[in-house]
Design a protein around this motif. Structure first.
Motif, PDB file in Angstrom:
ATOM      1  N   CYS A 316       0.839  -1.204   0.000  1.00 15.17           N
ATOM      2  CA  CYS A 316       0.000   0.000   0.000  1.00 15.17           C
ATOM      3  C   CYS A 316       0.874   1.254   0.000  1.00 15.17           C
ATOM      4  O   CYS A 316       0.674   2.178  -0.813  1.00 15.17           O
ATOM      5  CB  CYS A 316      -0.921   0.002   1.222  1.00 15.17           C
ATOM      6  N   ARG A 317       1.823   1.312   0.925  1.00 13.71           N
ATOM      7  CA  ARG A 317       2.691   2.490   1.041  1.00 13.71           C
ATOM      8  C   ARG A 317       3.451   2.741  -0.260  1.00 13.71           C
ATOM      9  O   ARG A 317       3.612   3.884  -0.700  1.00 13.71           O
ATOM     10  CB  ARG A 317       3.672   2.302   2.197  1.00 13.71           C
ATOM     11  N   LYS A 318       3.911   1.675  -0.869  1.00 18.38           N
ATOM     12  CA  LYS A 318       4.675   1.790  -2.115  1.00 18.38           C
ATOM     13  C   LYS A 318       3.843   2.406  -3.222  1.00 18.38           C
ATOM     14  O   LYS A 318       4.371   3.097  -4.108  1.00 18.38           O
ATOM     15  CB  LYS A 318       5.174   0.412  -2.537  1.00 18.38           C
ATOM     16  N   ASN A 319       2.523   2.185  -3.183  1.00 21.52           N
ATOM     17  CA  ASN A 319       1.642   2.639  -4.260  1.00 21.52           C
ATOM     18  C   ASN A 319       0.743   3.810  -3.861  1.00 21.52           C
ATOM     19  O   ASN A 319      -0.246   4.094  -4.536  1.00 21.52           O
ATOM     20  CB  ASN A 319       0.787   1.468  -4.738  1.00 21.52           C
ATOM     21  N   GLY A 320       1.109   4.503  -2.787  1.00 22.42           N
ATOM     22  CA  GLY A 320       0.372   5.700  -2.400  1.00 22.42           C
ATOM     23  C   GLY A 320      -1.020   5.432  -1.871  1.00 22.42           C
ATOM     24  O   GLY A 320      -1.905   6.292  -1.971  1.00 22.42           O
ATOM     25  N   ILE A 321      -1.239   4.252  -1.287  1.00 18.53           N
ATOM     26  CA  ILE A 321      -2.538   3.879  -0.726  1.00 18.53           C
ATOM     27  C   ILE A 321      -2.447   3.886   0.791  1.00 18.53           C
ATOM     28  O   ILE A 321      -1.472   3.394   1.369  1.00 18.53           O
ATOM     29  CB  ILE A 321      -2.948   2.472  -1.213  1.00 18.53           C
ATOM     30  N   LYS A 322      -3.448   4.444   1.447  1.00 16.59           N
ATOM     31  CA  LYS A 322      -3.476   4.452   2.901  1.00 16.59           C
ATOM     32  C   LYS A 322      -4.130   3.168   3.408  1.00 16.59           C
ATOM     33  O   LYS A 322      -5.329   2.951   3.199  1.00 16.59           O
ATOM     34  CB  LYS A 322      -4.248   5.659   3.431  1.00 16.59           C
ATOM     35  N   PRO A 323      -3.360   2.282   4.082  1.00 14.43           N
ATOM     36  CA  PRO A 323      -3.955   1.048   4.602  1.00 14.43           C
ATOM     37  C   PRO A 323      -4.668   1.295   5.926  1.00 14.43           C
ATOM     38  O   PRO A 323      -4.110   1.905   6.847  1.00 14.43           O
ATOM     39  CB  PRO A 323      -2.749   0.131   4.787  1.00 14.43           C
ATOM     40  N   ILE A 324      -5.887   0.809   6.020  1.00 16.67           N
ATOM     41  CA  ILE A 324      -6.680   0.936   7.246  1.00 16.67           C
ATOM     42  C   ILE A 324      -7.127  -0.479   7.618  1.00 16.67           C
ATOM     43  O   ILE A 324      -7.904  -1.107   6.896  1.00 16.67           O
ATOM     44  CB  ILE A 324      -7.902   1.843   7.038  1.00 16.67           C
ATOM     45  N   PHE A 325      -6.601  -0.992   8.726  1.00 10.73           N
ATOM     46  CA  PHE A 325      -6.865  -2.382   9.096  1.00 10.73           C
ATOM     47  C   PHE A 325      -8.086  -2.492  10.006  1.00 10.73           C
ATOM     48  O   PHE A 325      -8.297  -1.656  10.888  1.00 10.73           O
ATOM     49  CB  PHE A 325      -5.652  -2.976   9.806  1.00 10.73           C
ATOM     50  N   LEU A 326      -8.873  -3.536   9.779  1.00 10.63           N
ATOM     51  CA  LEU A 326      -9.978  -3.877  10.663  1.00 10.63           C
ATOM     52  C   LEU A 326      -9.556  -5.073  11.510  1.00 10.63           C
ATOM     53  O   LEU A 326      -8.943  -6.022  10.999  1.00 10.63           O
ATOM     54  CB  LEU A 326     -11.233  -4.246   9.869  1.00 10.63           C
ATOM     55  N   THR A 327      -9.851  -5.016  12.808  1.00  7.17           N
ATOM     56  CA  THR A 327      -9.556  -6.177  13.645  1.00  7.17           C
ATOM     57  C   THR A 327     -10.395  -7.365  13.189  1.00  7.17           C
ATOM     58  O   THR A 327     -11.486  -7.201  12.633  1.00  7.17           O
ATOM     59  CB  THR A 327      -9.852  -5.882  15.131  1.00  7.17           C
ATOM     60  N   LEU A 328      -9.865  -8.573  13.403  1.00  5.81           N
ATOM     61  CA  LEU A 328     -10.589  -9.767  12.999  1.00  5.81           C
ATOM     62  C   LEU A 328     -11.774  -9.998  13.928  1.00  5.81           C
ATOM     63  O   LEU A 328     -11.646  -9.882  15.154  1.00  5.81           O
ATOM     64  CB  LEU A 328      -9.672 -10.985  13.044  1.00  5.81           C
ATOM     65  N   PRO A 329     -12.936 -10.319  13.393  1.00  3.29           N
ATOM     66  CA  PRO A 329     -14.092 -10.593  14.258  1.00  3.29           C
ATOM     67  C   PRO A 329     -13.933 -11.939  14.952  1.00  3.29           C
ATOM     68  O   PRO A 329     -13.156 -12.798  14.512  1.00  3.29           O
ATOM     69  CB  PRO A 329     -15.263 -10.617  13.266  1.00  3.29           C
ATOM     70  N   PRO A 330     -14.669 -12.165  16.026  1.00  2.55           N
ATOM     71  CA  PRO A 330     -14.624 -13.471  16.696  1.00  2.55           C
ATOM     72  C   PRO A 330     -15.287 -14.549  15.838  1.00  2.55           C
ATOM     73  O   PRO A 330     -15.923 -14.254  14.820  1.00  2.55           O
ATOM     74  CB  PRO A 330     -15.400 -13.229  17.992  1.00  2.55           C
ATOM     75  N   LEU A 331     -15.136 -15.790  16.259  1.00  2.00           N
ATOM     76  CA  LEU A 331     -15.742 -16.934  15.587  1.00  2.00           C
ATOM     77  C   LEU A 331     -16.684 -17.657  16.539  1.00  2.00           C
ATOM     78  O   LEU A 331     -16.682 -17.402  17.745  1.00  2.00           O
ATOM     79  CB  LEU A 331     -14.660 -17.905  15.114  1.00  2.00           C
ATOM     80  N   ASN A 332     -17.479 -18.553  15.983  1.00  2.00           N
ATOM     81  CA  ASN A 332     -18.324 -19.429  16.793  1.00  2.00           C
ATOM     82  C   ASN A 332     -18.149 -20.858  16.263  1.00  2.00           C
ATOM     83  O   ASN A 332     -18.881 -21.304  15.376  1.00  2.00           O
ATOM     84  CB  ASN A 332     -19.793 -19.001  16.696  1.00  2.00           C
ATOM     85  N   PRO A 333     -17.144 -21.580  16.779  1.00  2.00           N
ATOM     86  CA  PRO A 333     -16.797 -22.897  16.221  1.00  2.00           C
ATOM     87  C   PRO A 333     -17.942 -23.899  16.194  1.00  2.00           C
ATOM     88  O   PRO A 333     -18.035 -24.701  15.258  1.00  2.00           O
ATOM     89  CB  PRO A 333     -15.667 -23.373  17.138  1.00  2.00           C
ATOM     90  N   ASP A 334     -18.814 -23.884  17.195  1.00  2.00           N
ATOM     91  CA  ASP A 334     -19.922 -24.845  17.203  1.00  2.00           C
ATOM     92  C   ASP A 334     -20.849 -24.620  16.018  1.00  2.00           C
ATOM     93  O   ASP A 334     -21.304 -25.573  15.373  1.00  2.00           O
ATOM     94  CB  ASP A 334     -20.712 -24.737  18.508  1.00  2.00           C
ATOM     95  N   ARG A 335     -21.145 -23.353  15.709  1.00  2.00           N
ATOM     96  CA  ARG A 335     -22.015 -23.064  14.567  1.00  2.00           C
ATOM     97  C   ARG A 335     -21.309 -23.359  13.245  1.00  2.00           C
ATOM     98  O   ARG A 335     -21.930 -23.836  12.291  1.00  2.00           O
ATOM     99  CB  ARG A 335     -22.466 -21.605  14.611  1.00  2.00           C
ATOM    100  N   ILE A 336     -20.009 -23.080  13.183  1.00  2.00           N
ATOM    101  CA  ILE A 336     -19.253 -23.402  11.970  1.00  2.00           C
ATOM    102  C   ILE A 336     -19.302 -24.904  11.710  1.00  2.00           C
ATOM    103  O   ILE A 336     -19.495 -25.353  10.579  1.00  2.00           O
ATOM    104  CB  ILE A 336     -17.799 -22.908  12.094  1.00  2.00           C
ATOM    105  N   GLN A 337     -19.147 -25.695  12.756  1.00  3.66           N
ATOM    106  CA  GLN A 337     -19.215 -27.152  12.623  1.00  3.66           C
ATOM    107  C   GLN A 337     -20.609 -27.585  12.182  1.00  3.66           C
ATOM    108  O   GLN A 337     -20.772 -28.442  11.307  1.00  3.66           O
ATOM    109  CB  GLN A 337     -18.856 -27.809  13.953  1.00  3.66           C
ATOM    110  N   GLN A 338     -21.634 -26.978  12.769  1.00  4.98           N
ATOM    111  CA  GLN A 338     -23.012 -27.347  12.454  1.00  4.98           C
ATOM    112  C   GLN A 338     -23.369 -27.031  11.010  1.00  4.98           C
ATOM    113  O   GLN A 338     -24.018 -27.834  10.330  1.00  4.98           O
ATOM    114  CB  GLN A 338     -23.968 -26.608  13.403  1.00  4.98           C
TER     115      GLN A 338
END
Length: 412
Positions: A316-338
């Motif tokens: 991003c920096r190399k190409n003049g883009i401003k990077p804005i990071f979002l934190t990763l959301p939580p997961l729910n493994p039981d629902r993912i399995q289901q």
């Protein structure tokens, strides 16, 4: 990933003639797409009752609770010796456990439904929202269809509602039964395009004609803001709703026009690999980055994800883009399995916390984890029925968090 898994095979671009089979003896029912509905309960009765009133059982003629699209085609043989003028249909949205999450719609006379539709009814219209880098094409399933052919052209097809491929075809795909298709190639070239779909039976005979051709445009120099990530960015949610429904795209709720550069299934490493080819053509000034969820739930170490995010930042920096990071959301493994029958790495919470701690050290970041997590450190079902992809309520919360950043820190 959705409740209905579709294996799509890209077809070679060959011009051929499809024999048409007239498909009579069916009726198509349509209704508005409800908020966060996993499926719909369809009821056909011999009486018109209010939305919140149960129909007398002796008056209920037909029910179904496994309809995953805002419409269905039914065989008219179901209604032999029945007067369609005296039958009414209504639907209500259900969650994954088939519990109602809304009231029944107003009853509609079956006689007002379309008899013997001659082409697929599309539900991806690309109206009022920028087209994602990877479009998803969706429609109401055609009764008796064994597979579908999807065609993309760079001019309006010369024969509307025919059965032969257009000479303007630039892409074509073949898939089995289903109701949507995720394009496998990005659209990075300016232009106006059209997509349409045709249904075929088990003998490869067309069940009617091609659908209406839906236009969409690609403009690589139009948007200052873009979002980049995996399926959480690409869109889709409530188990069975594809990214073609813009309400499941968090950029839908943003205060500025945004180009969606997400791709379902991406790992953090994949985001690094496709950056030059799929971000740079759009020349964004600001890039909202949400990546690493698939890596962490698959067992990758936090360091691997952090290294990838650092690489994206450097690009991003190399190409003049401003990077804005979002934190990763939580997961729910039981629902993912289901829902997906997939395991989640046992140490996902620890590794995800390390990634988020790194993100919070960056000059520009937005914390979406804190607005989506419950008291147990999980993604609650009320925000994501499949335990992975935030539904409309969750996407709204993500949008609000990003809007707060845009208004307070980016000068908008």
């Amino acid at each position: 990933m959705r409740l209905v898994k579709i294996i799509a095979i890209m077809a070679s671009i060959v011009f051929f003639t499809i024999t048409t089979t007239a498909q009579a003896g069916k009726i198509q029912l349509l209704w508005p797409n409800a908020v966060d509905a996993v499926m719909y309960e369809l009821e056909i009765a011999g009486i018109a009752v209010r939305e919140d009133t149960p129909a007398p059982q002796e008056q209920v003629f037909y029910t179904a609770t496994n309809v995953y699209t805002p419409g269905v085609e039914l065989d008219l043989a179901l209604f032999e010796q029945q007067d369609l003028e005296k039958l009414y249909y209504r639907v209500r949205p259900l969650d994954l456990e088939k519990k109602p999450v809304g009231t029944f719609t107003r009853p509609v006379a079956l006689s007002r439904a379309e008899l013997n539709p001659g082409k697929p009814t599309v539900t991806t219209l690309f109206s009022g929202h920028p087209v994602p880098l990877y479009p998803v094409y969706a429609w109401i399933p055609v009764l008796g269809a064994a597979r579908y052919e999807i065609e993309v052209t760079d001019r309006l097809p010369e024969m509307q509602n025919g059965t032969e491929p257009s000479r303007y075809r630039v892409r074509s795909y073949s898939m089995g039964p289903g109701f949507d298709f995720y394009d496998t190639e990005p659209f990075t070239q300016n232009g106006r395009y059209y997509w349409r779909v045709i249904a075929l039976d088990q003998d490869d005979q067309a069940l009617g004609t091609y659908s209406e051709a839906v236009p969409f445009s690609v403009d690589t120099g139009r948007y200052q803001w873009a979002i980049y990530g995996d399926s959480i960015t690409h869109g889709g949610g409530a188990v069975s709703n594809p990214p073609s429904d813009a309400r499941f795209d968090y950029s839908y709720y943003l205060s500025v026009p945004v180009k969606n550069l997400g791709k379902s299934g991406d790992t953090a490493e994949a985001l690094v690999e496709r950056f030059e080819a799929e971000v740079l053509p759009f020349k964004p000034k600001y890039l909202l980055i949400l990546g690493g969820t698939n890596s962490i739930r698959g067992g990758a170490a936090a360091k691997e994800v952090i290294d990838s995010l650092k690489a994206i930042k450097k690009k991003c920096r190399k190409n003049g883009i401003k990077p804005i990071f979002l934190t990763l959301p939580p997961l729910n493994p039981d629902r993912i399995q289901q829902v997906f029958n997939q395991d989640t790495a046992a140490n996902w919470q620890q590794e995800l916390a390390k990634v988020n701690a790194f993100i919070k050290t960056q000059p520009d970041y937005i914390d979406i984890y804190s607005v989506l997590v419950d008291e147990n450190g999980l993604l609650p079902v009320k925000y994501a029925q499949d335990g992975l992809h935030p539904d409309i309520a969750g996407k709204r919360l993500m949008g609000h968090a990003v809007n707060a950043y845009i208004s307070h820190f980016a000068g908008y």
